[in-house]
Write a protein that holds these residues in place. Structure first.
Motif, short mmCIF file in Angstrom:
data_model
loop_
_atom_site.label_atom_id
_atom_site.label_comp_id
_atom_site.label_asym_id
_atom_site.label_seq_id
_atom_site.Cartn_x
_atom_site.Cartn_y
_atom_site.Cartn_z
N GLY A 151 0.81 -1.21 0.00
CA GLY A 151 0.00 0.00 0.00
C GLY A 151 0.84 1.26 0.00
O GLY A 151 0.62 2.17 -0.81
N VAL A 152 1.81 1.35 0.90
CA VAL A 152 2.67 2.53 0.99
C VAL A 152 3.47 2.70 -0.29
O VAL A 152 3.57 3.81 -0.84
CB VAL A 152 3.61 2.42 2.20
CG1 VAL A 152 4.56 3.60 2.26
CG2 VAL A 152 2.80 2.33 3.48
N GLY A 153 4.04 1.61 -0.80
CA GLY A 153 4.83 1.69 -2.02
C GLY A 153 4.00 2.12 -3.21
O GLY A 153 4.46 2.90 -4.05
N THR A 154 2.77 1.65 -3.30
CA THR A 154 1.90 2.01 -4.41
C THR A 154 1.61 3.50 -4.41
O THR A 154 1.66 4.17 -5.46
CB THR A 154 0.59 1.21 -4.34
OG1 THR A 154 0.89 -0.18 -4.43
CG2 THR A 154 -0.34 1.60 -5.47
N TRP A 155 1.30 4.05 -3.24
CA TRP A 155 0.99 5.48 -3.17
C TRP A 155 2.21 6.34 -3.46
O TRP A 155 2.11 7.36 -4.16
CB TRP A 155 0.42 5.82 -1.80
CG TRP A 155 -1.09 5.80 -1.79
CD1 TRP A 155 -1.90 4.78 -1.41
CD2 TRP A 155 -1.96 6.86 -2.21
NE1 TRP A 155 -3.22 5.13 -1.56
CE2 TRP A 155 -3.29 6.39 -2.04
CE3 TRP A 155 -1.74 8.13 -2.71
CZ2 TRP A 155 -4.39 7.18 -2.36
CZ3 TRP A 155 -2.84 8.92 -3.02
CH2 TRP A 155 -4.14 8.45 -2.85
N LEU A 156 3.37 5.96 -2.96
CA LEU A 156 4.59 6.72 -3.24
C LEU A 156 4.90 6.73 -4.73
O LEU A 156 5.19 7.78 -5.31
CB LEU A 156 5.76 6.13 -2.46
CG LEU A 156 5.82 6.39 -0.95
CD1 LEU A 156 6.97 5.62 -0.32
CD2 LEU A 156 5.94 7.86 -0.66
N MET A 157 4.83 5.58 -5.35
CA MET A 157 5.18 5.48 -6.76
C MET A 157 4.12 6.11 -7.65
O MET A 157 4.44 6.68 -8.70
CB MET A 157 5.39 4.02 -7.14
CG MET A 157 6.58 3.38 -6.48
SD MET A 157 6.86 1.71 -7.10
CE MET A 157 8.10 1.15 -5.96
N LYS A 158 2.86 6.02 -7.24
CA LYS A 158 1.79 6.60 -8.05
C LYS A 158 1.99 8.09 -8.22
O LYS A 158 1.84 8.65 -9.33
CB LYS A 158 0.45 6.28 -7.40
CG LYS A 158 -0.76 6.56 -8.28
CD LYS A 158 -1.34 7.93 -8.01
CE LYS A 158 -2.53 8.21 -8.87
NZ LYS A 158 -3.05 9.60 -8.72
N GLY A 159 2.32 8.79 -7.15
CA GLY A 159 2.59 10.22 -7.25
C GLY A 159 3.79 10.53 -8.12
O GLY A 159 3.82 11.54 -8.83
N PHE A 160 4.79 9.65 -8.10
CA PHE A 160 5.97 9.84 -8.95
C PHE A 160 5.65 9.59 -10.41
O PHE A 160 6.11 10.30 -11.30
CB PHE A 160 7.09 8.90 -8.47
CG PHE A 160 8.43 9.56 -8.42
CD1 PHE A 160 8.73 10.47 -7.43
CD2 PHE A 160 9.40 9.26 -9.35
CE1 PHE A 160 9.97 11.07 -7.36
CE2 PHE A 160 10.64 9.85 -9.30
CZ PHE A 160 10.93 10.77 -8.31
N PHE A 161 4.86 8.55 -10.68
CA PHE A 161 4.45 8.27 -12.06
C PHE A 161 3.64 9.42 -12.63
O PHE A 161 3.72 9.70 -13.84
CB PHE A 161 3.62 6.99 -12.11
CG PHE A 161 4.42 5.73 -12.23
CD1 PHE A 161 5.06 5.41 -13.42
CD2 PHE A 161 4.55 4.86 -11.16
CE1 PHE A 161 5.81 4.25 -13.54
CE2 PHE A 161 5.30 3.70 -11.26
CZ PHE A 161 5.93 3.39 -12.45
N ASP A 162 2.85 10.09 -11.80
CA ASP A 162 2.02 11.20 -12.29
C ASP A 162 2.86 12.36 -12.79
O ASP A 162 2.38 13.17 -13.61
CB ASP A 162 1.08 11.68 -11.17
CG ASP A 162 -0.02 10.68 -10.87
OD1 ASP A 162 -0.28 9.80 -11.72
OD2 ASP A 162 -0.61 10.77 -9.78
N THR A 163 4.08 12.50 -12.30
CA THR A 163 4.92 13.62 -12.72
C THR A 163 5.62 13.37 -14.05
O THR A 163 6.17 14.30 -14.64
CB THR A 163 5.99 13.91 -11.65
OG1 THR A 163 6.85 12.77 -11.50
CG2 THR A 163 5.33 14.21 -10.31
N VAL A 164 5.60 12.15 -14.53
CA VAL A 164 6.22 11.83 -15.83
C VAL A 164 5.25 12.23 -16.93
O VAL A 164 4.08 11.82 -16.91
CB VAL A 164 6.56 10.33 -15.93
CG1 VAL A 164 7.17 10.01 -17.29
CG2 VAL A 164 7.50 9.93 -14.81
N PRO A 165 5.67 13.03 -17.91
CA PRO A 165 4.76 13.49 -18.97
C PRO A 165 4.11 12.32 -19.71
O PRO A 165 4.79 11.36 -20.10
CB PRO A 165 5.68 14.29 -19.90
CG PRO A 165 6.84 14.69 -19.05
CD PRO A 165 7.03 13.57 -18.07
N ARG A 166 2.81 12.43 -19.91
CA ARG A 166 2.09 11.39 -20.64
C ARG A 166 2.46 11.38 -22.12
O ARG A 166 2.19 10.40 -22.83
CB ARG A 166 0.59 11.59 -20.49
CG ARG A 166 0.08 11.37 -19.08
CD ARG A 166 -1.42 11.59 -19.00
NE ARG A 166 -1.91 11.33 -17.65
CZ ARG A 166 -2.28 10.14 -17.21
NH1 ARG A 166 -2.23 9.10 -18.03
NH2 ARG A 166 -2.71 9.98 -15.98
#
Length: 278
Positions: A151-166
């Motif tokens: 759970g913690v890892g998913t939330w941390l990485m999800k925010g990081f993935f959001d910063t990568v341009p689509r």
């Protein structure tokens, strides 16, 4: 001058407060007598006897190997699965996405210890039918740790993935890249810093975990470092084995320091350094 002076004084006080316990452990580990009552902040002698007793009179080697394997496998698998989940939540749009994210967050608000009785009963049944992943097994405790770190890892990485341009995903899709190719060849190299941080946090948490390991690992050969070393200073053995215990804590720090040194380059890197230029 006064402003600078009191800041230095506060800094020195903080350093002394932080180094005090470390110096005491070092002094106790090399103390020739090896007892709690004879340990002092300033060492009065030097001997490797505590280390010799630790390696010859206990199962420290097995505990060390078990901890490194369990922490290494659990952290690696949790990072990989968390990255897959974070990619899905960040890049895909599907029914139940928002509910799933909130559910993962809410579940993390409750400590795992609240479910220890239910988990114990589950593993009691699992041990009867599948002993390979039950009590006193590395795979069983690894599965248990995975449930608490995803759970913690998913939330941390999800925010990081959001910063990568689509636009990177769209360009790769136009070139014929599959979702797997985009994930492994484009996104993972860009989010290497958060992978390193998540992996380091998972490794530290796992190798230092005590409560569940003490409940589920009871055989001496299956214990981890935290459980094995705790047994050395339990009850009436606390005074006599304190030097051995401190020697073990020093050796326990080696895997964590090694992992940090291996991941240090990725932790200090920028998100898209050398990959995307604006």
């Amino acid at each position: 001058m006064k402003r600078v002076g009191w800041r230095h004084a506060v800094g020195l006080l903080a350093v002394a407060f932080s180094l005090g316990p470390i110096l005491f452990v070092l002094s106790a580990a090399f103390n020739p007598l090896g007892t709690l009552s004879s340990s002092q902040l300033v060492p009065t002698g030097f001997s490797l006897g505590n280390f010799d007793k630790l390696l010859t009179e206990t199962d420290f080697g097995k505990w060390f190997l078990n901890s490194v394997i369990i922490a290494g496998v659990a952290s690696a698998v949790s990072v990989f699965v968390s990255a897959l989940a974070a990619y899905a939540f960040s890049r895909r749009r599907f029914r139940g996405r928002r509910v799933g994210l909130l559910s993962v967050l809410l579940i993390q608000m409750f400590p795992q210890f609240l479910a220890v009785v239910a988990i114990f009963l589950m593993f009691a049944t699992i041990t009867d039918y599948w002993p390979a992943i039950g009590f006193n097994t590395s795979w069983g405790i690894i599965l248990l740790y995975l449930g608490g770190s995803l759970g913690v890892g998913t939330w941390l990485m999800k925010g990081f993935f959001d910063t990568v341009p689509r636009e990177l995903d769209e360009s790769a899709t136009m070139d014929g890249a599959s979702h797997a190719a985009i994930f492994f060849r484009i996104l993972l190299p860009l989010v290497a810093p958060v992978l390193a941080v998540t992996g380091l946090l998972a490794f530290i948490t796992t190798i230092n975990e005590f409560v569940f390991a003490n409940i589920f690992l009871t055989d001496s050969g299956s214990k981890t470092l935290s459980v094995g070393l705790w047994g050395l200073v339990a009850a009436e053995q606390r005074n006599t084995n304190f030097g051995i215990f401190c020697a073990g804590t020093l050796l326990t720090a080696i895997p964590t320091v090694a992992v940090f040194q291996a991941l240090q380059r990725y932790i200090v890197e920028g998100l898209t350094a050398g990959a995307v230029k604006g």
